[in-house]
Design an enzyme around this catalytic site. Sequence first.
Site, mmCIF file in Angstrom:
data_model
loop_
_atom_site.group_PDB
_atom_site.id
_atom_site.type_symbol
_atom_site.label_atom_id
_atom_site.label_comp_id
_atom_site.label_asym_id
_atom_site.label_seq_id
_atom_site.Cartn_x
_atom_site.Cartn_y
_atom_site.Cartn_z
ATOM 1 N N HIS A 1 0.845 -1.203 0.000
ATOM 2 C CA HIS A 1 0.000 0.000 0.000
ATOM 3 C C HIS A 1 0.877 1.248 0.000
ATOM 4 N N ASP B 1 6.266 21.348 -26.913
ATOM 5 C CA ASP B 1 6.198 20.026 -26.310
ATOM 6 C C ASP B 1 7.337 19.947 -25.298
ATOM 7 N N TRP C 1 7.277 0.022 3.910
ATOM 8 C CA TRP C 1 7.784 0.580 2.648
ATOM 9 C C TRP C 1 9.199 1.092 2.798
ATOM 10 N N SER D 1 13.170 5.911 -14.332
ATOM 11 C CA SER D 1 12.068 6.676 -14.916
ATOM 12 C C SER D 1 12.011 8.089 -14.348
ATOM 13 N N SER D 2 12.103 8.196 -13.024
ATOM 14 C CA SER D 2 12.007 9.519 -12.405
ATOM 15 C C SER D 2 13.156 10.409 -12.830
ATOM 16 N N HIS E 1 13.196 11.818 3.079
ATOM 17 C CA HIS E 1 12.568 13.081 3.434
ATOM 18 C C HIS E 1 12.376 13.998 2.228
ATOM 19 N N GLU F 1 11.882 13.064 -0.575
ATOM 20 C CA GLU F 1 10.803 12.390 -1.287
ATOM 21 C C GLU F 1 9.426 12.909 -0.856
ATOM 22 N N TYR G 1 8.681 15.793 0.150
ATOM 23 C CA TYR G 1 8.459 17.116 -0.440
ATOM 24 C C TYR G 1 8.283 17.014 -1.942
ATOM 25 N N SER H 1 -1.378 27.342 -5.684
ATOM 26 C CA SER H 1 -1.035 28.719 -6.014
ATOM 27 C C SER H 1 -1.637 29.152 -7.352
ATOM 28 N N HIS I 1 15.142 13.028 11.592
ATOM 29 C CA HIS I 1 13.937 13.028 12.438
ATOM 30 C C HIS I 1 13.136 11.737 12.320
ATOM 31 N N HIS I 2 13.496 10.882 11.364
ATOM 32 C CA HIS I 2 12.847 9.568 11.312
ATOM 33 C C HIS I 2 13.593 8.571 12.193
ATOM 34 N N THR J 1 7.152 27.034 5.170
ATOM 35 C CA THR J 1 5.820 26.482 4.896
ATOM 36 C C THR J 1 4.754 27.441 5.384
ATOM 37 N N LYS K 1 4.009 30.169 3.011
ATOM 38 C CA LYS K 1 3.096 29.775 1.938
ATOM 39 C C LYS K 1 1.651 29.849 2.385
ATOM 40 N N ARG L 1 2.158 1.251 14.871
ATOM 41 C CA ARG L 1 1.689 1.034 13.515
ATOM 42 C C ARG L 1 2.133 -0.341 13.032
HETATM 43 C C1 HEA Z 1 1.017 8.353 -0.610
HETATM 44 C C2 HEA Z 1 -0.157 8.389 -0.377
HETATM 45 C C3 HEA Z 1 -1.067 7.550 0.460
HETATM 46 C C4 HEA Z 1 -2.423 7.545 0.290
HETATM 47 C C5 HEA Z 1 -3.218 8.307 -0.743
HETATM 48 C C6 HEA Z 1 -2.951 6.671 1.299
HETATM 49 C C7 HEA Z 1 -4.290 6.393 1.431
HETATM 50 C C8 HEA Z 1 -4.852 5.660 2.477
HETATM 51 N N1 HEA Z 1 -4.154 5.033 3.490
HETATM 52 FE FE1 HEA Z 1 -2.145 4.919 3.644
HETATM 53 N N2 HEA Z 1 -0.142 4.819 3.837
HETATM 54 C C9 HEA Z 1 0.781 5.458 3.052
HETATM 55 C C10 HEA Z 1 0.511 6.361 2.033
HETATM 56 C C11 HEA Z 1 -0.766 6.660 1.571
HETATM 57 N N3 HEA Z 1 -1.927 6.143 2.063
HETATM 58 C C12 HEA Z 1 2.116 5.104 3.447
HETATM 59 C C13 HEA Z 1 3.412 5.591 2.840
HETATM 60 C C14 HEA Z 1 1.969 4.205 4.510
HETATM 61 C C15 HEA Z 1 3.066 3.534 5.321
HETATM 62 C C16 HEA Z 1 3.296 2.150 4.881
HETATM 63 C C17 HEA Z 1 4.206 1.451 5.823
HETATM 64 O O1 HEA Z 1 3.971 1.464 7.034
HETATM 65 O O2 HEA Z 1 5.186 0.874 5.353
HETATM 66 C C18 HEA Z 1 0.534 4.064 4.742
HETATM 67 C C19 HEA Z 1 -0.009 3.277 5.747
HETATM 68 C C20 HEA Z 1 -1.361 3.237 6.049
HETATM 69 C C21 HEA Z 1 -1.899 2.666 7.235
HETATM 70 C C22 HEA Z 1 -1.109 2.043 8.370
HETATM 71 C C23 HEA Z 1 -0.952 0.604 8.150
HETATM 72 C C24 HEA Z 1 -0.121 -0.020 9.191
HETATM 73 O O3 HEA Z 1 0.675 0.653 9.848
HETATM 74 O O4 HEA Z 1 -0.260 -1.235 9.336
HETATM 75 C C25 HEA Z 1 -3.269 2.803 7.168
HETATM 76 C C26 HEA Z 1 -4.218 2.356 8.204
HETATM 77 O O5 HEA Z 1 -5.240 2.852 8.353
HETATM 78 C C27 HEA Z 1 -3.566 3.468 5.928
HETATM 79 C C28 HEA Z 1 -4.826 3.781 5.478
HETATM 80 C C29 HEA Z 1 -5.085 4.479 4.305
HETATM 81 C C30 HEA Z 1 -6.414 4.734 3.808
HETATM 82 C C31 HEA Z 1 -7.696 4.276 4.444
HETATM 83 C C32 HEA Z 1 -6.260 5.466 2.656
HETATM 84 C C33 HEA Z 1 -7.375 5.976 1.779
HETATM 85 O O6 HEA Z 1 -7.072 7.266 1.332
HETATM 86 C C34 HEA Z 1 -7.573 5.049 0.628
HETATM 87 C C35 HEA Z 1 -8.774 5.433 -0.148
HETATM 88 C C36 HEA Z 1 -9.398 4.203 -0.702
HETATM 89 C C37 HEA Z 1 -9.631 4.018 -1.976
HETATM 90 C C38 HEA Z 1 -9.271 5.009 -2.981
HETATM 91 C C39 HEA Z 1 -10.215 2.751 -2.435
HETATM 92 C C40 HEA Z 1 -11.224 2.927 -3.495
HETATM 93 C C41 HEA Z 1 -11.708 1.592 -3.836
HETATM 94 C C42 HEA Z 1 -12.988 1.234 -3.766
HETATM 95 C C43 HEA Z 1 -14.036 2.155 -3.394
HETATM 96 C C44 HEA Z 1 -13.309 -0.145 -4.009
HETATM 97 C C45 HEA Z 1 -13.825 -0.352 -5.341
HETATM 98 C C46 HEA Z 1 -13.730 -1.759 -5.480
HETATM 99 C C47 HEA Z 1 -13.266 -2.386 -6.513
HETATM 100 C C48 HEA Z 1 -13.013 -1.746 -7.839
HETATM 101 C C49 HEA Z 1 -12.898 -3.816 -6.366
HETATM 102 N N4 HEA Z 1 -2.378 3.730 5.275
HETATM 103 C C1 HEA Z 2 3.827 15.201 1.792
HETATM 104 C C2 HEA Z 2 4.404 14.607 2.725
HETATM 105 C C3 HEA Z 2 4.931 15.168 4.004
HETATM 106 C C4 HEA Z 2 5.101 16.479 4.410
HETATM 107 C C5 HEA Z 2 4.819 17.748 3.661
HETATM 108 C C6 HEA Z 2 5.637 16.399 5.741
HETATM 109 C C7 HEA Z 2 5.964 17.535 6.489
HETATM 110 C C8 HEA Z 2 6.571 17.482 7.729
HETATM 111 N N1 HEA Z 2 6.872 16.357 8.450
HETATM 112 FE FE1 HEA Z 2 6.437 14.443 7.906
HETATM 113 N N2 HEA Z 2 6.265 12.527 7.279
HETATM 114 C C9 HEA Z 2 5.761 12.120 6.077
HETATM 115 C C10 HEA Z 2 5.307 12.926 5.058
HETATM 116 C C11 HEA Z 2 5.351 14.321 5.101
HETATM 117 N N3 HEA Z 2 5.771 15.099 6.142
HETATM 118 C C12 HEA Z 2 5.750 10.694 5.982
HETATM 119 C C13 HEA Z 2 5.271 9.854 4.800
HETATM 120 C C14 HEA Z 2 6.253 10.226 7.194
HETATM 121 C C15 HEA Z 2 6.397 8.792 7.683
HETATM 122 C C16 HEA Z 2 7.337 7.946 6.971
HETATM 123 C C17 HEA Z 2 7.315 6.564 7.560
HETATM 124 O O1 HEA Z 2 7.885 6.371 8.644
HETATM 125 O O2 HEA Z 2 6.708 5.670 6.950
HETATM 126 C C18 HEA Z 2 6.585 11.415 7.970
HETATM 127 C C19 HEA Z 2 7.147 11.364 9.230
HETATM 128 C C20 HEA Z 2 7.585 12.464 9.918
HETATM 129 C C21 HEA Z 2 8.378 12.406 11.110
HETATM 130 C C22 HEA Z 2 8.904 11.125 11.773
HETATM 131 C C23 HEA Z 2 7.933 10.578 12.724
HETATM 132 C C24 HEA Z 2 8.368 9.285 13.261
HETATM 133 O O3 HEA Z 2 8.508 8.322 12.504
HETATM 134 O O4 HEA Z 2 8.593 9.228 14.468
HETATM 135 C C25 HEA Z 2 8.608 13.696 11.512
HETATM 136 C C26 HEA Z 2 9.394 14.107 12.703
HETATM 137 O O5 HEA Z 2 9.914 15.124 12.777
HETATM 138 C C27 HEA Z 2 7.956 14.559 10.539
HETATM 139 C C28 HEA Z 2 7.970 15.953 10.585
HETATM 140 C C29 HEA Z 2 7.468 16.777 9.582
HETATM 141 C C30 HEA Z 2 7.551 18.227 9.625
HETATM 142 C C31 HEA Z 2 8.102 19.068 10.722
HETATM 143 C C32 HEA Z 2 6.994 18.667 8.450
HETATM 144 C C33 HEA Z 2 6.888 20.106 8.005
HETATM 145 O O6 HEA Z 2 7.248 20.241 6.657
HETATM 146 C C34 HEA Z 2 5.518 20.670 8.214
HETATM 147 C C35 HEA Z 2 5.508 22.180 8.110
HETATM 148 C C36 HEA Z 2 4.147 22.775 8.150
HETATM 149 C C37 HEA Z 2 3.601 23.447 9.187
HETATM 150 C C38 HEA Z 2 4.297 23.578 10.482
HETATM 151 C C39 HEA Z 2 2.226 24.004 9.102
HETATM 152 C C40 HEA Z 2 2.085 25.363 8.503
HETATM 153 C C41 HEA Z 2 2.869 26.424 9.173
HETATM 154 C C42 HEA Z 2 2.348 27.527 9.757
HETATM 155 C C43 HEA Z 2 0.900 27.816 9.756
HETATM 156 C C44 HEA Z 2 3.323 28.514 10.299
HETATM 157 C C45 HEA Z 2 3.300 28.741 11.765
HETATM 158 C C46 HEA Z 2 3.662 27.541 12.501
HETATM 159 C C47 HEA Z 2 4.428 27.467 13.575
HETATM 160 C C48 HEA Z 2 5.343 28.520 14.064
HETATM 161 C C49 HEA Z 2 4.362 26.235 14.390
HETATM 162 N N4 HEA Z 2 7.353 13.792 9.595
HETATM 163 CU CU LIG Z 3 10.750 13.404 7.075
#
Ligand code: HEA
Ligand code: HEA
Ligand SMILES: [Cu+2]
Lengths: 403, 530, 283
Positions: B81, B110, B146, B173-174, B257, B259, B261, B272, B306-307, B332, B335, B454
Amino acid sequence: MGLDMIRKASRNAALAAAALTASAAAHAAYDVDILPPGSPIAQQIYDLHWAIMWVCVVIFVIVFGAMFYSIFKHRKSVGAKAAHFHENTTVEVIWTVIPFVILIGMAYPATKTVLEMKDTANPDLTIKVTAYQWAWEYDYLQDGVKFNSLLATPRAQIEEWEKKGEAKNPDYLLEVDNPMVVPTGKKVRLLVTSNDVIHGWYVPQLGINQYGIPGFVKDTWFKADKPGTYRGQCSQICGKEHGYMPIVVVAKAPEEYAAWVKEQKAKAPQAAAPAQVAAGSPSTGAVATTAAAPAEDPNRKWTTDELKALGEKVYAANCVACHQATGKGMPPAFPALDGSKVVTGAKGAQVALVLNGKQGTAMASFARLSDSELAAVITYTRTAWGNKAGEVTPAEIKAARKG
Amino acid sequence: MSAATHAQDHGHHDDHAHHPTGLKRWLFTTNHKDIGTLYLWFSLTMFFMGGVMALLLRAELFQPGLQLINPEFFNSLTTVHGLVMVFGAIMPAWVGFANWLIPMQIGAADMAFPRMNNWSFWLVVPAAILLVASFFVPGGAAASGWTLYPPLIIQQGISIDMTILAVHILGASSIMGSINIITTILNLRAPGMTLMKMPLFVWTWLITAYLLIAVMPVLAGAVTMLLTDRHFGTSFFNAAGGGDPTMFMHIFWFFGHPEVYIMILPAFGVVSAIIPAFARKPLFGYASMVYATASIAILSFIVWGHHMFTVGMPAAGNLFFMYATMLIAVPTGVKIFNWIATMWQGSMTFETPMLFSIGFICLFTIGGFSGLVLAITPVDITLHNTYYVVAHFHYVLVSGALFTLFAGAYFWIPKFTGKMYNESLGKLHFWLSVIGFNIAFFPQHFLGLAGMPRRIPDYALQFAEWNMWSTIGAFIFGFSQLLFLYNMIECIRSNRKAADNPWEGADTLEWTHLPSPAPYHSFETAPVVK
Amino acid sequence: MGNAQPGGYYFAPPSHWPIVGSSALLLMAIGGVMLMNSVGGGGWIFLAGTAILVYMLFGWFGTVIRESEGGLFNKQVDMSFRWSMSWFIFSEVMFFAAFFGALYYARVYSLPWLGDADNKLLWPEFKAHWPSAGPYLPPQFSAMGAWGIPALNTFLLLSSGVTVTYAHWALRMNNRKGLILGLLATVLLGFTFLGFQIYEYVHAYADLNLKLTTGVFGSTFFMLTGFHGFHVTLGAVMLTVILFRSIKGHFTADHHFAFEAVAWYWHFVDVVWLLLFVFVYWV
Ligand code: HEA
Ligand code: HEA
Ligand SMILES: [Cu+2]
Ligand code: CUA
């Protein structure tokens, strides 16, 4: 700073929120708060969390207050005419500097806590924690106590495929056979490591979450304030039973702790020197070192039935996860032991396999079990289900360990 | 239709008269719009596949106990997933938008390398096949999360090798896609289109492409080391040979990380574009938006630790990564404030793209705040690898990246197809999504605070209630997405002709200089931008 | 056919090469997976994939060369090529950075940690000093000295950098003979380098007991020098192609991007070698 006030306020708010949701569904556990802290560090974490949370809430309300005000006032349908400004250096500087200052305010107390957490000097007690797939081993380096700690919830409560499972224990999945016991008010230093893959020793109420990394020892510490039971789980995915690897810490008054140590020592004579962990080297093909066996009475004589009975228990605790209670395994990932060539074949091969594990597969070394436990579980597998091979004695295991 | 555009319309007729049709058109195409379309449909398909996996695992989590699937399969579902959503749904979707929009927005004909563009797309497909097929090989799909941490990954079977090679192909590809995008932006702009006149979507993609080129090779290196550790006896991640599993984490998150962004910066670009269009007011602080995006990108290289607050880094390491991570809140925030200032004293209407953009701003900020909470090292200690993290990243990924993808799709589909989507259905899609999403993911914060890890198929009884709600929300959210699918297909098939510029406030080249639908080749003679 | 407008954008016609390339990579991946897991037939599938890939490379590059020689590319296209080659080389730099990072991390962090006081619990005998194969493996091996073959190889690669620059200069001066001789010298130096590299590997395995499996030292040593060697091979093959094209009369004094791209690549490979020499062999 008014951390105390923040703490009270947050408690109240959390309670209020909980009460709100709880009224929606009576009796349900709708917790919205961190569990009550059980150590000074956990207390600091708790306060930090809520302080930052509230700052964020306030920013959120201000920022989105402005946005929703604009959404209601400046909509076309109420006749708003668009202005044309698109820059203003003063406000841009202001909203860059203010967040920066707020962040410094957050970083300051956080830094203090980090430094304190990392200060493992001068412990009162050191425990080595070794993670296995899927058990914890606790080795009290000063007190000479060493034991394994495994999930105690019966599988019948977990697996509900055929029928709705038995009623679940109140501490379902958070209960172990042998909890870690520590004295209250003492600085306990943990040396965390692992035998196979990465695990996480995570007990939120004590403010600890430390990966166990195979081949490395990482240290951390905690101090339990009050007597009590603190529960946690493995925090890093470590294979299929990752969800079934709980941690229980029981904090006792120092005198009770001393009594507990005595009792443990009476059960098993003085443990040998610290075991060498087999930080397996799957890909290089190196053979895992055999860990020194947990000590036990070497002179005890076992009957076959005793072995089988103990073996069944050991099997249920250590092997069912993969090879299943039926012995049928889950092929092809986890082979069946029922009818297996290895199990029904020569003793030596099976003993060697269970003792050393098989590199590069999920079959780990079980050298951490005692001679009699190993003899028992091997005897059990050789005689259970349809298998009809002979028994293996603790003495044979002992010999195998040496050679 | 203006005379100028008509002339262009005419110009390309004879040149693609003998372009192949049917399957061959899609296999051999060198046209940025065709390739964009392929990317978009591909990513939608992958989104549904990843979504079905998510719903399956949520169904298992509906109640404590194991009812539906065994733990091994659960872990595979979680892993695939995550991989499918990140590499199959979100990233390709952004590349799809980049393909469609960048040439139009900078006044190019193009992309710079049309054949390589085709290859970038047709590499994603084999990679997806490898990933999904790994469910059917002995031992089942990758079940390590993942993040693919060793040594767990060393233990597992064939599927890991398939996953690793899929990652290699995706990386190729990327990288090619990014080189193409950067070159197009730097070299194919119309006369007068200076860098600081480019629409923000182009800017954000320029920076995203740079991030991709910098980190995809690092990921490729990391998984190569996994492969040699698995099969060729190296000891990069094996303490016995002097390596360290933690080393993998460092290399992985150096990629990981940036990634995240990569998945969110193009979203900032889309928002925007949409907010000014529906506020009928120019974007506030264009220049500071560009600088903020660049700052986020630069900072993203020094926060990976931070991870890893729980691996036992020295205090100095923890502190450095904590401070660097917190800093990202500043650009951020800039923005967020700029978008709100753009709305301020505008003349706003709330069509579907605007709704999704506003939903994005609110919910993404919640995700940003939870990110900030996680950035505080001591707090992360209690929250690391709990559902609080899952909540955090779904707030930034689903209500961040995914919502803006929807916003973009509704916003540009009139330009892509020349047809108008069904507005009330769009609004319904928005409201069901917002409601379902929050029911699904808000409670996960509470689960995390209460200590639920999790990646577990089964949990203690005190977590039951919030998990139940989370599953209910996930199903509402998931099934609402069928509305989106329906709306898009219905729009393409309908005959509700869309105006060349259906949005009063939209003022980028694709709206002002091109008809709807946009011609096969955008600008055969470059427009002059004043 | 595509249409090219003077001064305008070159519309590449639809092409089957990309999909051929993708099929090749898919086959190679499937074959590779089967090979690594000892599933029968994997080798053949992998070979088939490789053959298709080579066919695709010939076809694709052939098309581009024809277009280029046919005068379809204008200055803008030339500029696009320059940007893309620079960014491609940047991506290669980052790929090597991952492995240099691994070397750095192992030496500076993980090995000293393995030897520190806490880790005495696990590895009581281990003393951390570089070169090391880690606490578990038999440590009897010798590291590769810097001042034998590696130093010679440094000299060879540096000279080849000079000769390729000379060839470029000659091309710019319309001195075809200088161009061909310069390229020939570069290619020869490149292949000589590779020959020494192979000799060095044999020596390492046979005499020094230094293998890919020799702990983290062997891993970083062979992966870094190996990937570098692979890049040298690629570069040398590309130089050979350029050499033959020059002999055929391709390239003009002011239109020769393919030559420059390969030269850039060659310099990049050169710089990587210098880093290898310092960090892998010397310090
Ligand atoms: C990048 C984007 C992304 C998106 C869009 C989503 C979307 C969703 N994610 Fe995902 N999620 C991740 C990225 C994302 N996730 C990542 C990176 C992890 C970490 C993996 C890891 O731990 O290694 C994670 C892990 C994760 C967990 C934790 C699992 C675990 O720790 O064991 C859960 C649990 O609730 C969850 C839930 C969902 C749900 C409910 C959605 C929903 O938004 C999904 C919406 C559902 C649909 C779009 C389905 C539509 C289908 C139908 C309606 C059925 C039709 C039927 C047929 C055609 C047969 N996600
Ligand atoms: C699009 C994806 C995305 C984005 C944008 C971010 C944005 C940020 N992430 Fe996130 N992060 C993930 C995707 C993302 N993250 C994913 C996928 C994981 C889990 C991976 C895994 O383990 O599977 C993760 C995990 C993750 C962790 C690790 C948690 C853990 O495993 O223990 C941390 C810890 O620092 C973190 C921090 C942040 C911070 C500080 C930002 C900042 O960029 C956020 C900044 C934004 C704001 C703060 C809000 C707006 C600001 C204001 C309104 C200004 C005023 C605010 C203040 C002065 C407070 N992220
Ligand atoms: Cu990060
Ligand atoms: Cu042990 Cu997860």
